[in-house]
Design a protein around this motif. Structure first.
Motif, PDB file in Angstrom:
ATOM      1  N   GLY A 177       0.807  -1.218   0.000  1.00 56.68           N
ATOM      2  CA  GLY A 177       0.000   0.000   0.000  1.00 56.68           C
ATOM      3  C   GLY A 177       0.833   1.258   0.000  1.00 56.68           C
ATOM      4  N   GLY A 178       1.835   1.319  -0.868  1.00 52.49           N
ATOM      5  CA  GLY A 178       2.769   2.423  -0.869  1.00 52.49           C
ATOM      6  C   GLY A 178       2.362   3.664  -1.630  1.00 52.49           C
ATOM      7  N   ARG A 179       1.114   3.753  -2.101  1.00 49.33           N
ATOM      8  CA  ARG A 179       0.713   4.941  -2.849  1.00 49.33           C
ATOM      9  C   ARG A 179       0.640   6.129  -1.909  1.00 49.33           C
ATOM     10  NH1 ARG A 179      -4.215   2.997  -6.567  1.00 49.33           N
ATOM     11  NH2 ARG A 179      -4.414   5.234  -6.848  1.00 49.33           N
ATOM     12  N   SER A 180       1.295   7.213  -2.270  1.00 44.32           N
ATOM     13  CA  SER A 180       1.329   8.376  -1.388  1.00 44.32           C
ATOM     14  C   SER A 180      -0.042   9.058  -1.356  1.00 44.32           C
ATOM     15  CB  SER A 180       2.390   9.366  -1.867  1.00 44.32           C
ATOM     16  OG  SER A 180       2.088   9.782  -3.174  1.00 44.32           O
ATOM     17  N   GLY A 181      -0.367   9.637  -0.204  1.00 44.17           N
ATOM     18  CA  GLY A 181      -1.624  10.346  -0.052  1.00 44.17           C
ATOM     19  C   GLY A 181      -2.820   9.431   0.159  1.00 44.17           C
ATOM     20  N   ARG A 182      -2.591   8.126   0.286  1.00 45.23           N
ATOM     21  CA  ARG A 182      -3.675   7.158   0.490  1.00 45.23           C
ATOM     22  C   ARG A 182      -3.557   6.558   1.886  1.00 45.23           C
ATOM     23  NH1 ARG A 182      -7.090   6.200  -4.106  1.00 45.23           N
ATOM     24  NH2 ARG A 182      -6.095   7.373  -5.739  1.00 45.23           N
ATOM     25  N   PRO A 183      -4.689   6.115   2.442  1.00 50.39           N
ATOM     26  CA  PRO A 183      -4.603   5.420   3.728  1.00 50.39           C
ATOM     27  C   PRO A 183      -3.751   4.167   3.585  1.00 50.39           C
ATOM     28  CG  PRO A 183      -6.889   5.883   3.139  1.00 50.39           C
ATOM     29  CD  PRO A 183      -6.038   6.237   1.953  1.00 50.39           C
ATOM     30  N   SER A 184      -3.132   3.754   4.667  1.00 46.94           N
ATOM     31  CA  SER A 184      -2.276   2.573   4.606  1.00 46.94           C
ATOM     32  C   SER A 184      -3.119   1.331   4.332  1.00 46.94           C
ATOM     33  CB  SER A 184      -1.518   2.402   5.916  1.00 46.94           C
ATOM     34  OG  SER A 184      -2.396   1.947   6.920  1.00 46.94           O
ATOM     35  N   LEU A 185      -2.470   0.311   3.829  1.00 44.61           N
ATOM     36  CA  LEU A 185      -3.137  -0.953   3.518  1.00 44.61           C
ATOM     37  C   LEU A 185      -3.712  -1.576   4.785  1.00 44.61           C
ATOM     38  CD1 LEU A 185      -3.682  -2.704   1.054  1.00 44.61           C
ATOM     39  CD2 LEU A 185      -1.610  -3.946   1.576  1.00 44.61           C
ATOM     40  N   ILE A 186      -3.008  -1.434   5.897  1.00 41.23           N
ATOM     41  CA  ILE A 186      -3.496  -1.995   7.160  1.00 41.23           C
ATOM     42  C   ILE A 186      -4.803  -1.312   7.554  1.00 41.23           C
ATOM     43  CG2 ILE A 186      -3.011  -2.260   9.627  1.00 41.23           C
ATOM     44  CD1 ILE A 186      -0.049  -2.566   8.869  1.00 41.23           C
ATOM     45  N   ALA A 187      -4.881   0.012   7.366  1.00 41.35           N
ATOM     46  CA  ALA A 187      -6.108   0.740   7.704  1.00 41.35           C
ATOM     47  C   ALA A 187      -7.266   0.326   6.797  1.00 41.35           C
ATOM     48  CB  ALA A 187      -5.872   2.241   7.589  1.00 41.35           C
ATOM     49  N   LEU A 188      -6.974   0.054   5.524  1.00 41.13           N
ATOM     50  CA  LEU A 188      -8.029  -0.310   4.574  1.00 41.13           C
ATOM     51  C   LEU A 188      -8.488  -1.755   4.717  1.00 41.13           C
ATOM     52  CD1 LEU A 188      -6.743   1.365   1.295  1.00 41.13           C
ATOM     53  CD2 LEU A 188      -8.776   1.992   2.578  1.00 41.13           C
ATOM     54  N   THR A 189      -7.539  -2.680   4.859  1.00 38.66           N
ATOM     55  CA  THR A 189      -7.879  -4.100   4.788  1.00 38.66           C
ATOM     56  C   THR A 189      -7.548  -4.889   6.046  1.00 38.66           C
ATOM     57  OG1 THR A 189      -5.735  -4.760   3.894  1.00 38.66           O
ATOM     58  CG2 THR A 189      -7.412  -4.076   2.302  1.00 38.66           C
ATOM     59  N   GLY A 190      -6.761  -4.320   6.931  1.00 33.26           N
ATOM     60  CA  GLY A 190      -6.343  -5.052   8.121  1.00 33.26           C
ATOM     61  C   GLY A 190      -5.178  -6.000   7.863  1.00 33.26           C
ATOM     62  N   GLN A 191      -4.574  -5.932   6.665  1.00 35.88           N
ATOM     63  CA  GLN A 191      -3.453  -6.812   6.329  1.00 35.88           C
ATOM     64  C   GLN A 191      -2.230  -5.965   5.984  1.00 35.88           C
ATOM     65  OE1 GLN A 191      -4.318 -10.124   3.720  1.00 35.88           O
ATOM     66  NE2 GLN A 191      -6.499  -9.705   3.914  1.00 35.88           N
ATOM     67  N   GLU A 192      -1.051  -6.531   6.257  1.00 38.54           N
ATOM     68  CA  GLU A 192       0.192  -5.814   5.968  1.00 38.54           C
ATOM     69  C   GLU A 192       0.503  -5.754   4.485  1.00 38.54           C
ATOM     70  OE1 GLU A 192       3.443  -7.299   8.231  1.00 38.54           O
ATOM     71  OE2 GLU A 192       2.406  -7.037  10.130  1.00 38.54           O
ATOM     72  N   SER A 193       0.176  -6.813   3.753  1.00 38.15           N
ATOM     73  CA  SER A 193       0.423  -6.844   2.317  1.00 38.15           C
ATOM     74  C   SER A 193      -0.617  -7.729   1.643  1.00 38.15           C
ATOM     75  CB  SER A 193       1.837  -7.360   2.010  1.00 38.15           C
ATOM     76  OG  SER A 193       1.955  -8.708   2.385  1.00 38.15           O
ATOM     77  N   LEU A 194      -0.817  -7.473   0.368  1.00 39.16           N
ATOM     78  CA  LEU A 194      -1.773  -8.252  -0.424  1.00 39.16           C
ATOM     79  C   LEU A 194      -1.165  -8.595  -1.767  1.00 39.16           C
ATOM     80  CD1 LEU A 194      -5.123  -6.292   0.098  1.00 39.16           C
ATOM     81  CD2 LEU A 194      -4.656  -8.623   0.809  1.00 39.16           C
ATOM     82  N   PRO A 195      -1.518  -9.756  -2.323  1.00 42.04           N
ATOM     83  CA  PRO A 195      -1.087 -10.054  -3.693  1.00 42.04           C
ATOM     84  C   PRO A 195      -1.624  -8.975  -4.639  1.00 42.04           C
ATOM     85  CG  PRO A 195      -1.987 -12.011  -2.650  1.00 42.04           C
ATOM     86  CD  PRO A 195      -2.275 -10.861  -1.740  1.00 42.04           C
TER      87      PRO A 195
END
Length: 190
Positions: A116-134
């Motif tokens: 979830g490295g896109r700048s200006g976006r909520p973190s992936l953990i905040a969106l999905t509850g996971q550290e990384s996704l395929p």
């Protein structure tokens, strides 16, 4: 001094003309990993034929077990996780990572993932509850399976379908795919 810079130019020119393998699949071909290639091709065939992620994982678990010469196949949690990794690895092995630069992709255990490295976006953990996704491309057959399954779980609207799909994978242009699937479903209902 002149010889050193001329040599450096020759090395650079040779590097530019020699095409390095770009995708994971091309690297496997170059390394001669025929069993891996055969398994990946079988998995991709299953992905294009099934409309259920769980059905795909069950079939792939059996394929992985057979490829590892496991005579006693018992579907357990470890087998399922191994099969899920194989499904995502097969689905992403033809992907060129630079096409997903805005997602800051990482190759982890043979699977292209995003943190979830896109700048200006909520973190992936905040969106999905996971550290990384395929990370999957919009036109990947597995993307359609995951999005369709997310939608059919309750004939959800676009945003809810997208959120539910993001529990399994991050699909580039996922909102566009969710809209396409929801519109097609409403079109059939009319």
């Amino acid at each position: 001094m002149e010889d050193l810079s001329a040599h450096a130019r020759l090395v650079e020119q040779e590097r530019k003309t020699r095409r390095d393998p770009v995708t994971l699949y091309e690297k496997w071909v170059e390394l001669g990993l025929t069993e891996t290639i055969r398994l990946v091709d079988q998995i991709n065939h299953v992905i294009t034929r099934k409309n259920s992620f769980d059905a795909i994982v069950r079939i792939v678990a059996r394929l992985v077990s057979q490829s590892m010469s496991d005579p006693e196949f018992v579907a357990n949690r470890e087998q399922r996780l191994r099969a899920e990794r194989a499904v995502f690895m097969a689905a992403t092995c033809h992907t060129i990572p630079t096409h997903f630069a805005r997602f800051t992709p990482i190759l982890r255990q043979g699977i292209l993932v995003t943190e979830g490295g896109r700048s200006g976006r909520p973190s992936l953990i905040a969106l999905t509850g996971q550290e990384s996704l395929p990370l999957l491309a919009y036109d990947n057959p597995l993307s359609r399976v995951i999005m369709l399954e997310a939608h059919l779980s309750g004939h959800l609207m676009i945003e809810s379908t997208l959120e539910k799909s993001q529990r399994r994978a991050w699909i580039a242009s996922g909102k566009k795919l969710a809209k396409k699937i929801c519109d097609a479903c409403r079109g059939r209902a009319s």
